[in-house]
Scaffold this active site. Structure first.
Site, PDB file in Angstrom:
ATOM      1  N   ALA A  21       7.257  64.113  32.641  1.00 56.85           N
ATOM      2  CA  ALA A  21       7.520  62.673  32.498  1.00 56.85           C
ATOM      3  C   ALA A  21       8.650  62.422  31.514  1.00 56.85           C
ATOM      4  O   ALA A  21       9.489  61.531  31.725  1.00 56.85           O
ATOM      5  CB  ALA A  21       6.251  61.954  32.058  1.00 56.85           C
ATOM      6  N   ASP A  22       8.694  63.192  30.434  1.00 59.74           N
ATOM      7  CA  ASP A  22       9.778  63.038  29.463  1.00 59.74           C
ATOM      8  C   ASP A  22      11.127  63.362  30.094  1.00 59.74           C
ATOM      9  O   ASP A  22      12.118  62.660  29.859  1.00 59.74           O
ATOM     10  CB  ASP A  22       9.534  63.953  28.266  1.00 59.74           C
ATOM     11  CG  ASP A  22       8.399  63.473  27.397  1.00 59.74           C
ATOM     12  OD1 ASP A  22       8.653  62.696  26.465  1.00 59.74           O
ATOM     13  OD2 ASP A  22       7.248  63.863  27.650  1.00 59.74           O
ATOM     14  N   GLY A  23      11.177  64.447  30.871  1.00 62.01           N
ATOM     15  CA  GLY A  23      12.431  64.821  31.502  1.00 62.01           C
ATOM     16  C   GLY A  23      12.911  63.789  32.495  1.00 62.01           C
ATOM     17  O   GLY A  23      14.099  63.434  32.531  1.00 62.01           O
TER      18      GLY A  23
ATOM     19  N   GLY B 268      14.131  60.887  30.582  1.00 62.62           N
ATOM     20  CA  GLY B 268      15.399  61.178  29.932  1.00 62.62           C
ATOM     21  C   GLY B 268      16.583  61.030  30.877  1.00 62.62           C
ATOM     22  O   GLY B 268      17.601  60.421  30.533  1.00 62.62           O
TER      23      GLY B 268
END
Length: 415
Positions: free
Chosen positions: A185-187, A190
């Site tokens: 999810a962070d990637g 980002g």
């Protein structure tokens, strides 16, 4: 054929000419984010020439100590903080507040991922920032967004992976929901954040607009790429579930084990590819069935197709399977671990993994740029730097801080 022996020697620094300045040369980005999503957005901007200044609390970004370390240096940190100068600043303190405002005056983009309301409590909300710099693009990354009943909850990517439906649809049929072993999810957030910044900059610079605020959650970009589940439920009342490595939309599609205990992945989304696969494994008769041209009908008969394909692959070694599928024009790829990935001829030739200069660990290998631009290529100049390494340069340049004042600020916990 993908090689299976030891990785070749990595390319040496200086082997290729340095690329031209990136397309974002001259753009100044303040990265006040921490851990992953917001810093990844800033990393992508830095990869293509933006001047990124990483602003950390004097305690340091927790990402410095996440995951594997070598000689006290975080290896994930080296990747996500590449191309960034690093300063430390407690901008809750009065002098820290002033120093940050000096940086904001000259910035194009400010990236942060504090919980909604935190910056406002410190007197650094978007309204204040836009008074200082009306052209500033402010990227605000949070778990659930700036609004809504969950907006002020603490959140990490794991929660977005759970709520979005990703975990519910991942794993073996009849087994538990499965979370990814990395910051998915962070990637995704980002990459989305970098795209959003570029849209806002285009509006500012090409369309005559000013600065603006980007409200980016971890939940919504991941939800957006998970396929049509909300539409399927809305129109059909169907709740997509877990299918292991199969697809509910086509077959054959699975992971298959070879006779020498290697694994390969096959996808036959196109009927023409499915025909080639069935011919290769000795069952061209199945491809003549009236249901075969329809991907959904093939998916409904996945047991039959997997039995044919899995048996053929299971009787042959990896190299033989890869060669036969490649020669037949049937879609296949090896399932690699990272050692095998680094040894692959295609990955090596395209430099999908590159060699990065690093003053702490020497040249280190890491993922290369996400995409290639023919006229304005990006560049990885250096890996993540030490805590506060550029305090003297940055605060001297933007605020006139000399070494004596810097020492005083350090003693007071401001930097």
């Amino acid at each position: 054929m993908p090689p299976t022996d030891a990785p070749p020697d990595p390319p040496q620094l200086g082997d290729a000419p340095k690329p031209a300045q990136g397309p974002l040369s001259g753009l100044r980005v303040l990265d006040a984010g921490f851990v992953y999503a917001a810093p990844i957005a800033a990393m992508l901007l830095g990869d293509f020439g933006a001047d990124v200044i990483k602003v950390e609390h004097p305690r340091g970004d927790p990402a410095r100590t996440h995951g594997w370390q070598k000689d006290g240096h975080g290896l994930w940190w080296k990747v996500i903080s590449r191309n960034k100068k690093t300063v430390t600043l407690n901008f809750r303190s009065p002098r820290g507040h002033e120093l940050l405002c000096d940086l904001l005056k000259e910035a194009d983009v400010f990236v942060e991922n504090f919980r909604p309301g935190v910056l406002e409590e410190w007197g650094l909300g978007p309204e204040v920032m836009h008074e200082i710099n009306p052209n500033l693009i402010i990227l605000r990354v949070t778990g659930f967004g700036q609004t809504g009943p969950y907006s002020k909850r603490r959140a990490f990517g794991t929660l977005a992976e759970a709520m979005s439906g990703f975990a519910y649809q991942t794993g073996e049929e009849g087994g538990p929901p499965t979370l990814p072993p990395f910051g998915l999810a962070d990637g995704v957030a980002g990459v989305t954040g970098a795209l959003a910044v570029m849209m806002a900059l285009y509006h500012r610079d090409a369309c005559g607009g000013g600065g603006q605020i980007i409200d980016l959650s971890l939940l919504e970009p991941l939800l957006g790429i998970l396929g049509p589940a909300p539409t399927v439920y809305d129109q059909l009342g169907v709740i997509p579930g877990r299918h292991g490595n199969r697809s509910p939309n086509n077959a054959p599609r699975n992971a298959y084990q070879t006779a020498d205990d290697r694994w390969v992945a096959i996808s036959a989304s196109a009927t023409s590819v499915a025909v080639r696969v069935l011919a290769l494994v000795g069952r061209p008769d199945i491809a003549t069935e009236p249901w075969f041209p329809f991907a959904g009908e093939r998916a409904a008969r996945a047991d039959l197709l997997d039995e044919c394909v899995g048996k053929w692959i299971g009787e042959r070694d990896f190299d033989q399977v890869m060669e036969a599928f490649t020669d037949a024009g049937a879609a296949i790829a090896p399932i690699y671990d990272v050692e095998q990935l680094l040894a692959d001829a295609h990955v090596t030739e395209r430099e999908s993994i590159t060699l990065c200069p690093d003053e702490d660990l020497g040249p280190i290998r890491m993922q290369n740029l996400f995409f290639r631009l023919s006229k304005t290529p990006g560049e990885i100049k250096f890996g993540g730097r030490r805590l506060g390494q550029d305090n003297s340069e940055i605060f001297g340049q933007f605020s006139g801080v000399d070494e004596d004042e810097l020492a005083s600020l350090r003693a007071d916990g401001v930097v």
